[in-house]
Write a protein that holds these residues in place. Structure first.
Motif, short mmCIF file in Angstrom:
data_model
loop_
_atom_site.label_atom_id
_atom_site.label_comp_id
_atom_site.label_asym_id
_atom_site.label_seq_id
_atom_site.Cartn_x
_atom_site.Cartn_y
_atom_site.Cartn_z
N VAL A 210 18.70 -25.30 64.53
CA VAL A 210 18.81 -24.15 63.63
C VAL A 210 20.30 -23.94 63.37
O VAL A 210 21.05 -23.56 64.27
CB VAL A 210 18.19 -22.89 64.25
CG1 VAL A 210 18.32 -21.70 63.30
CG2 VAL A 210 16.73 -23.12 64.61
N VAL A 213 22.75 -18.79 63.42
CA VAL A 213 21.82 -17.89 64.11
C VAL A 213 22.34 -16.45 64.12
O VAL A 213 21.77 -15.59 64.80
CB VAL A 213 21.56 -18.36 65.56
CG1 VAL A 213 20.83 -19.70 65.56
CG2 VAL A 213 22.86 -18.47 66.35
N SER A 221 18.36 -16.18 61.86
CA SER A 221 18.40 -17.47 61.15
C SER A 221 18.35 -17.23 59.65
O SER A 221 17.98 -16.15 59.18
CB SER A 221 17.24 -18.36 61.60
OG SER A 221 15.99 -17.80 61.27
N THR A 267 12.14 -17.02 57.40
CA THR A 267 13.34 -17.45 58.10
C THR A 267 13.15 -18.85 58.66
O THR A 267 12.02 -19.37 58.76
CB THR A 267 13.68 -16.50 59.26
OG1 THR A 267 12.68 -16.63 60.29
CG2 THR A 267 13.75 -15.04 58.80
N VAL A 268 14.26 -19.46 59.05
CA VAL A 268 14.17 -20.81 59.61
C VAL A 268 13.35 -20.79 60.90
O VAL A 268 12.53 -21.69 61.14
CB VAL A 268 15.57 -21.39 59.85
CG1 VAL A 268 15.48 -22.76 60.53
CG2 VAL A 268 16.34 -21.51 58.54
N ARG A 269 13.53 -19.78 61.71
CA ARG A 269 12.75 -19.69 62.94
C ARG A 269 11.25 -19.54 62.61
O ARG A 269 10.40 -20.11 63.30
CB ARG A 269 13.21 -18.52 63.80
CG ARG A 269 14.63 -18.67 64.36
CD ARG A 269 14.90 -17.58 65.37
NE ARG A 269 16.30 -17.46 65.72
CZ ARG A 269 16.94 -18.20 66.62
NH1 ARG A 269 16.27 -19.16 67.25
NH2 ARG A 269 18.21 -18.01 66.87
N GLU A 287 20.38 -24.57 68.76
CA GLU A 287 21.12 -23.72 67.84
C GLU A 287 22.52 -24.29 67.62
O GLU A 287 23.09 -24.92 68.52
CB GLU A 287 21.23 -22.30 68.39
CG GLU A 287 19.89 -21.62 68.60
CD GLU A 287 20.02 -20.23 69.20
OE1 GLU A 287 21.16 -19.83 69.54
OE2 GLU A 287 18.99 -19.53 69.33
#
Length: 339
Positions: A210, A213, A221, A267-269, A287
């Motif tokens: 990711v 962050v 993210s 979000t990326v997460r 991360e």
């Protein structure tokens, strides 16, 4: 509309647009230099290999297909970190050559243009949500080439002697997936965008990183609006078939911007979690700091696309993941390599 020129029509998005047009009985005429596009994606299609800045080639295309009624301009270099490292290359390929292309279109009487623009040109907003009225402030050479070309195109529609020129700029958000019929998909088995990296991590066991962050999002993210590439292709079909309604020949303003996304911010997460659920496996997630040119991202209001194009995205992130994985397996087998 019976016939449409697609620049970059052997690439990921352009080839999917071409398939969607064929599904609606519209014939694509494809121009691509195959620097990134694939010859396999234009088999059994009208295809010209060459540069969009080659006036003799464009004259030949129109001489052989005088019934072309519009152009979809997808050809571009699109990798943000590469644009940071090689800005002059990006400005030459994406801006200078497009100006030459527009000269050829005007000379050959092609007055309808659909331009592949990008949501990356938007300035950050407090809640990451944007619409077509939001300010633009591109943050990488790649994004600035898109912002510059939008200005060029808008000025072109206002120029003396260009009274018939009309342009629809579709600002793409984040395409994922593949043609559901698996006619085409991503050319690269290991693309640099988030879903590509997730697939690489899943298929190879490599960690997924990711990048960034500490963004001002709900989980730190970056946030994106992930749209299935088939939905994106169908938006092009809607823009072409409704072109004269969206930008009438008598319109005072002959330049129209339309965002093309789902209206949902992920979000990326959250994308990682959706991917893990789709494949039924956990990934090794790490991360890191943002890459050069990375931004917080954004997602879009869908009102304009719905009202003007009669179009809304219909496919889910899970469908995008599934289609991308299925395509990757097929493409790897074609290339004679393992996934």
């Amino acid at each position: 509309m019976k016939k449409v020129l697609i620049t970059g029509g052997a690439g990921f998005i352009g080839s999917t647009v071409a398939s969607a047009l064929l599904d609606q009985g519209i014939t694509p005429v494809i121009l691509d230099d195959l620097s990134k596009g694939r010859a396999e994606f234009v088999e059994d299609r009208i295809f010209y290999q060459g540069d969009i800045a080659d006036p003799a080639l464009l004259d030949r295309v129109f001489a052989e297909h005088p019934d072309i009624e519009a152009a979809v301009h997808c050809a571009a270099k699109i990798v943000v970190p590469e644009s940071v490292a090689r800005p002059l290359y990006y400005y030459r390929e994406n801006v200078a050559k497009t100006v030459d292309l527009l000269d050829s279109l005007q000379r050959n009487g092609c007055t309808r243009v659909v331009f592949s623009s990008s949501a990356s040109i938007y300035a950050p907003t407090p809640d990451a949500r944007v619409d077509e009225t939001c300010p633009v402030d591109a943050n990488s050479p790649y994004a600035r080439t898109k912002q510059m070309m939008e200005q060029v195109l808008q000025d072109w529609t206002r120029a003396e002697g260009a009274e018939a020129i009309r342009v629809i700029a579709l600002r793409y958000f984040n395409p994922i997936g593949a043609d559901p019929q698996l006619r085409t998909g991503l050319q690269d088995l290991n693309p640099t965008h988030a879903l590509g990296k997730l697939i690489e991590a899943h298929t190879t066991g490599a960690p997924f990183t990711v990048t960034g962050v500490d963004w001002a999002t709900r989980d730190g993210s970056g946030i994106r609006d992930y749209i299935h590439v088939q939905d994106l292709a169908e938006a092009h079909v809607a823009a072409l078939t409704r072109f004269d309604q969206v930008v009438p020949p008598t319109a005072e303003d002959r330049y129209r911007v339309i965002n093309v996304g789902t209206g949902e911010g992920t979000t990326v997460r959250e994308l990682v979690a959706a991917f893990e659920q789709a494949v039924g496996a956990r990934l090794d997630v790490r991360e890191a700091a943002p890459r050069p040119g990375d931004v917080i991202g954004c997602y879009t209001s869908v009102d304009t696309a719905r009202d003007l194009l009669g179009w809304t995205a219909r496919r889910t992130i899970a469908e995008g993941v599934t289609d991308a994985l299925t395509w990757r397996a097929k493409w790897a087998a074609h290339l004679g390599t393992t996934v």
